[in-house]
Design an enzyme around this catalytic site. Structure first.
Site, PDB file in Angstrom:
ATOM      1  N   ASP A 140     -10.382   3.796   4.624  1.00 43.46           N
ATOM      2  CA  ASP A 140     -10.832   2.406   4.560  1.00 43.46           C
ATOM      3  C   ASP A 140     -12.363   2.317   4.532  1.00 43.46           C
ATOM      4  O   ASP A 140     -12.916   1.281   4.176  1.00 43.46           O
ATOM      5  CB  ASP A 140     -10.321   1.633   5.789  1.00 43.46           C
ATOM      6  CG  ASP A 140      -9.150   0.722   5.456  1.00 43.46           C
ATOM      7  OD1 ASP A 140      -8.977   0.383   4.275  1.00 43.46           O
ATOM      8  OD2 ASP A 140      -8.417   0.343   6.395  1.00 43.46           O
ATOM      9  N   GLN A 147      -3.924  -1.162   9.794  1.00 43.30           N
ATOM     10  CA  GLN A 147      -3.983  -2.513   9.225  1.00 43.30           C
ATOM     11  C   GLN A 147      -4.573  -3.481  10.243  1.00 43.30           C
ATOM     12  O   GLN A 147      -4.121  -3.550  11.389  1.00 43.30           O
ATOM     13  CB  GLN A 147      -2.559  -2.953   8.811  1.00 43.30           C
ATOM     14  CG  GLN A 147      -2.509  -4.288   8.094  1.00 43.30           C
ATOM     15  CD  GLN A 147      -3.228  -4.278   6.745  1.00 43.30           C
ATOM     16  OE1 GLN A 147      -3.082  -3.351   5.960  1.00 43.30           O
ATOM     17  NE2 GLN A 147      -4.015  -5.319   6.490  1.00 43.30           N
ATOM     18  N   LYS A 165       0.838  -1.204   0.000  1.00 39.42           N
ATOM     19  CA  LYS A 165       0.000   0.000   0.000  1.00 39.42           C
ATOM     20  C   LYS A 165       0.870   1.250   0.000  1.00 39.42           C
ATOM     21  O   LYS A 165       0.630   2.198  -0.754  1.00 39.42           O
ATOM     22  CB  LYS A 165      -0.939   0.001   1.225  1.00 39.42           C
ATOM     23  CG  LYS A 165      -2.059  -1.021   1.091  1.00 39.42           C
ATOM     24  CD  LYS A 165      -2.815  -1.229   2.403  1.00 39.42           C
ATOM     25  CE  LYS A 165      -3.843  -2.339   2.269  1.00 39.42           C
ATOM     26  NZ  LYS A 165      -4.466  -2.724   3.541  1.00 39.42           N
TER      27      LYS A 165
END
Ligand code: NDP
Length: 285
Positions: free
Chosen positions: A117, A94, A50
């Site tokens: 997200d 994460q 990412k």
């Protein structure tokens, strides 16, 4: 019939180029902060990918690597700093987090305007109301691939296999917004093969290798395989390979089009994360 391959890697590459062009043309400097707690090897790979993808498009990425023993209070402190850092437009924590940390409390602490997200309750609520919001990256990527594959989604029967907050539930919301008739299946669903066989669109997101069998797939269905499962390589058990939740070889003769694993949904997730970060940066101007 042999399924056409839905090339997520190619579509993701195109989206990333478009994002890079927008950043250059508008002289933007989007910042993505990626927070990793602990040493989970898969998470380390995801975080690296990412960050690298963000930099390739011209964003700046900040990696916060915290030890496995990090407390919830310490992580909340990091989130608070990032919420107030004007160079950071997107914050990604994460998952999974170590057991001493309540993931929901951490997600709820992220500024919803930086929640790239799309997991914050404000964004999840807006999604279910059909309001503008940050849409979770994986289902967003699945929808782009579906729209590229099918000219019209309205009235199609869609089966979402899995009901997680990050994939299954938002996927069902998006399909509903696209006027599909949606069924959400899970571990308590009765006669799963019959539910699958009724679906024009089958989205599998359960994390079980090769779970969906060929004869569960309706002839002509479009199959989106979200699963990422690492299994021993049958030809060389010392090695491993990535496979999806669908038995690709069995399903391909039945489906009209299918995503491969790897190279299907995975690259789209990263592209949509970058898209959400660009959107956050533009909104902050
Ligand atoms: P979760 O473990 O959070 O959820 C799994 C879901 O699958 C649950 O709803 C569960 O049902 C259901 N399920 C599990 N076993 C069965 C079964 N035997 N029959 C029917 N339903 C079952 O997983 P995630 O949603 O986070 O991820 C799913 C998969 O997608 C994983 O392989 C993950 O690695 C992958 N993934 C891929 C991404 C990508 O970018 N390609 C991004 C995110 C995830 P119940 O609720 O009843 O327990």
């Amino acid at each position: 019939m042999t399924a056409r391959l839905i090339d997520g890697a190619k579509t993701a590459q195109r989206i990333r180029q478009e994002i890079a062009e927008q950043i250059r043309a508008n002289k933007l400097s989007p910042g993505l902060a990626v927070v990793l707690v602990g040493e989970n090897p898969a998470s380390q790979v995801y975080v690296r990918n990412k960050g690298k993808a963000a930099e390739e498009t011209g964003m700046h990425s900040l990696n916060h690597r915290l030890p496995e023993t990090t407390t919830q209070a310490q992580l909340l402190g990091v989130i608070d700093e990032l919420n107030h850092d004007t160079s950071v437009h997107g914050i990604l924590v994460q998952l999974p987090l170590p057991p001493q940390i309540d993931a929901q409390a951490i997600i709820a602490a992220i500024d919803p305007a930086k929640d790239v997200d799309g997991f914050h309750p404000v964004n999840a609520g807006k999604l279910s109301l059909g309001l503008p919001c940050f849409v979770p990256c994986t289902p967003q990527g699945c929808m782009i691939l579906l729209r590229e594959t099918l000219s019209d989604l309205a009235g199609k029967k869609a089966l979402v296999l899995g009901r997680s907050n990050i994939v299954g539930k938002p996927m069902a919301q998006l399909l509903l917004q696209a006027d599909c008739t949606v069924t959400v299946a899970h571990s308590k669903t009765r006669d799963l093969p019959a539910e699958c066989r009724a679906a024009d669109i089958l989205v599998a997101a359960i994390g079980r290798p090769h779970f969906v069998k060929g004869d569960w797939v309706k002839p002509g269905a479009v199959v989106i395989d979200v699963g990422i499962n690492r299994i021993p390589n049958p030809a060389d058990p010392a090695k491993t390979e990535l496979v999806g939740d669908v038995d690709f070889a069995e399903a391909a003769p039945h489906a009209r089009a299918m995503t491969p694993v790897p190279g299907g949904v995975g690259p789209m997730t990263i592209a949509c994360l970058l898209g959400n970060t660009l959107k956050a940066a533009k909104k902050s101007l």
